[in-house]
Design a protein around this motif. Structure first.
Motif, PDB file in Angstrom:
ATOM      1  N   ILE A   1      29.330  60.311 -56.676  1.00  0.00           N
ATOM      2  CA  ILE A   1      29.708  61.712 -56.840  1.00  0.00           C
ATOM      3  C   ILE A   1      31.197  61.756 -57.155  1.00  0.00           C
ATOM      4  O   ILE A   1      31.999  61.193 -56.405  1.00  0.00           O
ATOM      5  CB  ILE A   1      29.450  62.518 -55.551  1.00  0.00           C
ATOM      6  N   THR A   2      31.556  62.413 -58.239  1.00  0.00           N
ATOM      7  CA  THR A   2      32.950  62.509 -58.644  1.00  0.00           C
ATOM      8  C   THR A   2      33.373  63.965 -58.739  1.00  0.00           C
ATOM      9  O   THR A   2      32.754  64.754 -59.449  1.00  0.00           O
ATOM     10  CB  THR A   2      33.173  61.813 -60.004  1.00  0.00           C
ATOM     11  N   GLN A   3      34.417  64.293 -58.005  1.00  0.00           N
ATOM     12  CA  GLN A   3      35.040  65.610 -58.105  1.00  0.00           C
ATOM     13  C   GLN A   3      36.471  65.364 -58.565  1.00  0.00           C
ATOM     14  O   GLN A   3      37.268  64.808 -57.830  1.00  0.00           O
ATOM     15  CB  GLN A   3      34.988  66.330 -56.752  1.00  0.00           C
ATOM     16  N   THR A   4      36.776  65.764 -59.770  1.00  0.00           N
ATOM     17  CA  THR A   4      38.040  65.377 -60.402  1.00  0.00           C
ATOM     18  C   THR A   4      39.189  66.336 -60.121  1.00  0.00           C
ATOM     19  O   THR A   4      40.318  66.076 -60.522  1.00  0.00           O
ATOM     20  CB  THR A   4      37.864  65.268 -61.927  1.00  0.00           C
ATOM     21  N   GLN A   5      38.910  67.443 -59.457  1.00  0.00           N
ATOM     22  CA  GLN A   5      39.940  68.452 -59.191  1.00  0.00           C
ATOM     23  C   GLN A   5      40.327  68.413 -57.712  1.00  0.00           C
ATOM     24  O   GLN A   5      39.646  69.003 -56.888  1.00  0.00           O
ATOM     25  CB  GLN A   5      39.415  69.848 -59.535  1.00  0.00           C
ATOM     26  N   PRO A   6      41.404  67.747 -57.352  1.00  0.00           N
ATOM     27  CA  PRO A   6      41.795  67.725 -55.940  1.00  0.00           C
ATOM     28  C   PRO A   6      42.147  69.120 -55.434  1.00  0.00           C
ATOM     29  O   PRO A   6      41.891  69.449 -54.280  1.00  0.00           O
ATOM     30  CB  PRO A   6      43.030  66.824 -55.911  1.00  0.00           C
TER      31      PRO A   6
END
Lengths: 115, 113
Positions: free
Chosen positions: A4-9
């Motif tokens: 799972i990748t969430q690119t917006q910290p």
């Protein structure tokens, strides 16, 4: 490999506007489920919305909707008409049928709603 | 009202101590999970259990063990606490169906000094 990748910290949005939080996933299992959770500063984990891999329509729950693009392996959360109380950390998670017991999370996106 | 209850909200332990984190659920769920949460890393799975006395390693099991002697209780054990185990620990439970959500406890903030 990251499942799972969430690119917006971190994300900012004006009150009453809509915001999209990105989530991409990686799986070879044709049967899986995707979840979004909200974690306010109090620390509790709140379930928001679920999308199954075979669901024909995008999931919606009140102001939350899930923009599910299966071919792109993305499951973005859309929050409409943002409210100050939406300020929180948001996590995307996945469960695969092949490992149905496990729930794998992304790194999260910190959303701040500005007045 | 469904509940997952963790025994402590805050804990401070010394390096080398054996630490027990307890979690109890009242939903008769088969699955129970232990995660640790660190800034920028999200929730990482330490161990999970799908039945009494059954356990499987998650992504970061090193330095931890678990125990599930009863269906409603899942314990996380730090055999010899170290400072790099300072973190927020979250317990969760769920049913076995693919579309079932997980319910979380309130978290335990563990500090190892």
């Amino acid at each position: 490999a990251q499942k799972i990748t969430q690119t917006q910290p971190g994300m900012f949005v004006q009150e009453k506007e809509a915001v999209t939080l990105d989530c991409t996933y990686d799986t070879s299992d044709p049967s899986y489920g995707l979840f979004w959770y909200k974690q306010p500063s109090s620390g509790e984990m709140i379930f928001l919305i679920y999308q199954g891999s075979y669901d024909q329509q995008n999931a919606t729950e009140g102001r939350y909707s899930l923009n599910f693009q299966k071919a792109r392996k993305s499951a973005n959360l859309v929050i409409s008409a943002s409210q100050l109380g939406d300020s929180a950390m948001y996590f995307c998670a996945m469960r695969e049928r092949s490992s149905a017991r496990q729930l794998t999370f992304g790194s999260g996106t910190q959303l701040t709603v500005l007045p | 009202d469904v509940k997952v209850t963790q025994s402590s909200r805050y804990l401070v332990k010394r390096t080398g101590e054996k630490v027990f984190l307890e979690c109890v659920q009242d939903m008769d769920h088969e699955n129970m999970f232990w995660y640790r949460q660190d800034p920028g890393l999200g929730l990482r799975l330490i161990y999970f259990s799908y039945d009494v006395k059954m356990k499987e390693k998650g992504d970061i099991p090193e330095g931890y063990s678990v125990s599930r002697e009863k269906k409603e209780r899942f314990s996380l054990i730090l055999e010899s606490a170290s400072t790099n185990q300072t973190s927020m620990y979250l317990c969760a439970s769920s049913g076995q169906a693919l579309n079932t959500e997980a319910f979380f406890g309130q978290g335990t903030r563990l500090t190892v000094v």
